[in-house]
Design an enzyme around this catalytic site. Structure first.
Site, short mmCIF file in Angstrom:
data_model
loop_
_atom_site.label_atom_id
_atom_site.label_comp_id
_atom_site.label_asym_id
_atom_site.label_seq_id
_atom_site.Cartn_x
_atom_site.Cartn_y
_atom_site.Cartn_z
N CYS A 62 0.86 -1.03 -0.18
CA CYS A 62 0.05 0.09 -0.12
C CYS A 62 0.74 1.24 0.03
O CYS A 62 1.64 1.63 1.15
CB CYS A 62 -0.98 -0.15 1.12
SG CYS A 62 -1.80 1.47 1.63
N CYS A 65 0.05 3.90 2.80
CA CYS A 65 0.42 3.24 4.14
C CYS A 65 2.01 3.82 4.26
O CYS A 65 2.21 4.14 5.50
CB CYS A 65 0.41 1.89 4.15
SG CYS A 65 -1.23 1.25 3.91
#
Length: 148
Positions: A62, A65
């Site tokens: 991600c 993230c």
């Protein structure tokens, strides 16, 4: 003209993803002190210290993230506030207890940051990349609710 606009937007998005991919070190130093241990140990610590749990659930692939970890979790002011007010935990939502908690709390996107009461009930949720200022503002609202 539409193709040019699409190209510019696409190029910008790819640059953000490329920047995010440069943050692959799982041991990157952050200002937030993330606690290690089983979920039961984390809940016990929250009860013992009478603190809300800040749970960051991420995925290794991600981009947002990784940007959150690089840009927000390294912010000194964010770290000081979170370390003083929360039990902080970060878990991979696709492995081990992280996957179980992602299912339990019905996560639909990464990153998802949950503020969890010591009894295990979710109190608040923030989804997606958050700037240091935005996350700090949200955390202060959560803390204010705790004090009432």
């Amino acid at each position: 003209m539409k193709n040019l606009i699409f190209f510019i937007l696409f190029s910008g998005a790819m640059m953000l993803v490329a920047m995010a991919w440069n943050v692959d070190d799982p041991h990157m130093e952050t200002a937030i002190e993330f606690k290690q241990g089983s979920w039961e140990e984390i809940l016990k610590a929250a009860r013992d210290e009478n603190k809300v749990i800040f749970l960051d659930i991420y995925a290794t692939w991600c981009g947002p993230c990784k940007m959150l970890k690089k840009n927000t979790f390294t912010d000194k002011e964010v770290g000081e506030y979170f370390n003083a007010h929360f039990i902080n935990v970060t878990l991979d939502g696709e492995k081990g207890e992280g996957a179980l908690l992602a299912k339990k709390y019905e996560l639909h996107a990464y990153p998802t940051m949950l503020f969890i009461q010591p009894d295990g009930k979710a109190k608040a949720e923030a989804v997606g990349y958050q700037t240091p200022r935005k996350l700090l503002e949200f955390a202060r609202k959560v803390s204010a609710q705790q004090d009432n």
